[in-house]
Design an enzyme around this catalytic site. Structure first.
Site, PDB file in Angstrom:
ATOM      1  N   SER A 194     -22.744  -7.009  -3.951  1.00  0.00           N
ATOM      2  CA  SER A 194     -23.930  -7.789  -3.627  1.00  0.00           C
ATOM      3  C   SER A 194     -23.926  -8.147  -2.152  1.00  0.00           C
ATOM      4  O   SER A 194     -22.867  -8.293  -1.544  1.00  0.00           O
ATOM      5  CB  SER A 194     -23.958  -9.066  -4.485  1.00  0.00           C
ATOM      6  OG  SER A 194     -25.151  -9.764  -4.299  1.00  0.00           O
ATOM      7  N   ASP A 195     -25.126  -8.296  -1.589  1.00  0.00           N
ATOM      8  CA  ASP A 195     -25.241  -8.749  -0.217  1.00  0.00           C
ATOM      9  C   ASP A 195     -26.479  -9.625  -0.093  1.00  0.00           C
ATOM     10  O   ASP A 195     -27.494  -9.367  -0.750  1.00  0.00           O
ATOM     11  CB  ASP A 195     -25.348  -7.566   0.755  1.00  0.00           C
ATOM     12  CG  ASP A 195     -25.106  -8.002   2.182  1.00  0.00           C
ATOM     13  OD1 ASP A 195     -23.947  -8.334   2.508  1.00  0.00           O
ATOM     14  OD2 ASP A 195     -26.070  -8.055   2.962  1.00  0.00           O
ATOM     15  N   THR A 196     -26.370 -10.661   0.725  1.00  0.00           N
ATOM     16  CA  THR A 196     -27.465 -11.610   0.926  1.00  0.00           C
ATOM     17  C   THR A 196     -27.764 -11.727   2.412  1.00  0.00           C
ATOM     18  O   THR A 196     -26.846 -11.855   3.219  1.00  0.00           O
ATOM     19  CB  THR A 196     -27.085 -13.002   0.373  1.00  0.00           C
ATOM     20  OG1 THR A 196     -26.802 -12.877  -1.028  1.00  0.00           O
ATOM     21  CG2 THR A 196     -28.210 -14.011   0.570  1.00  0.00           C
TER      22      THR A 196
END
EC number: 3.6.1.9
Length: 194
Positions: A75-77
């Site tokens: 995941s990346d934000t």
């Protein structure tokens, strides 16, 4: 299938634990993939965050070579203001600059989540609109002194002290924290992980 979280983030670990709804048979391990997070020339924020999530999941999969049937979640934000990606601050002055830019404005938080298996990687993108109240210099100074902004995209954490600055959100709260729960559950369900 063995579930692996390709992140050492305590926030993502906690959110993924929630997906198990307290069931004893829901478990996962964690690995720490190392990828280059430099945007490519002309890369749009949506494309960038999805690419990073997929690369983290695939790099995590490579770390699980001895494991039977791994399914790796990456995941990346990112925080996007007026089409500019606001990453983690490089120092306190940078954190203050970013918080001043966010003050009184709406910005978009994009989180991409990817599930990599031996034969396929699936990616979901979630976007949430976040509106900040007006911040005084004293608010910004006190918040930066707390050190909370220093490891956060956009220099704030909605689940911590930074939540005091959030006037409203439109969309997924868990996206802003760093792992969109509904979309992550969908990815796991499609892979036969429940």
């Amino acid at each position: 299938m063995n579930l692996v979280l390709a992140s050492t983030s305590p926030r993502r670990k906690e959110l993924l634990t929630h997906i198990g709804l307290g069931r004893a048979d829901f478990s996962f391990t964690q690995v720490a993939p190392d990828i280059d997070e430099t945007p490519t020339k002309g890369e749009l924020p949506r494309d960038y965050v999805q690419r990073l999530a997929a690369e983290k999941a695939q790099a995590g999969l490579a770390l699980c070579s001895g494991m039977s049937q791994p399914a790796v979640l990456g995941s990346d934000t990112i925080v996007v203001l007026e089409n500019e990606i606001l990453g983690k601050p490089v120092d306190e002055a940078d954190a203050k600059r970013v918080l001043r830019a966010l003050s009184g404005k709406a910005h978009t938080v994009m989180t991409a989540v990817a599930l990599a298996k031996a034969d396929h990687t699936s990616v979901r993108l979630v976007e949430t609109l976040v509106r900040f109240c007006e911040l005084s210099d004293a608010d910004i100074d006190a918040y930066v002194t707390s050190k909370e902004p220093m490891d956060k995209a956009g220099s704030y954490g909605i689940q911590g002290l930074g939540g005091c600055f959030v006037e409203s959100i439109e969309g997924s709260y868990s996206c802003v924290v760093g792992l969109p729960l509904v979309e992550t559950r969908e990815l796991l369900s499609e892979a036969g992980i429940r």
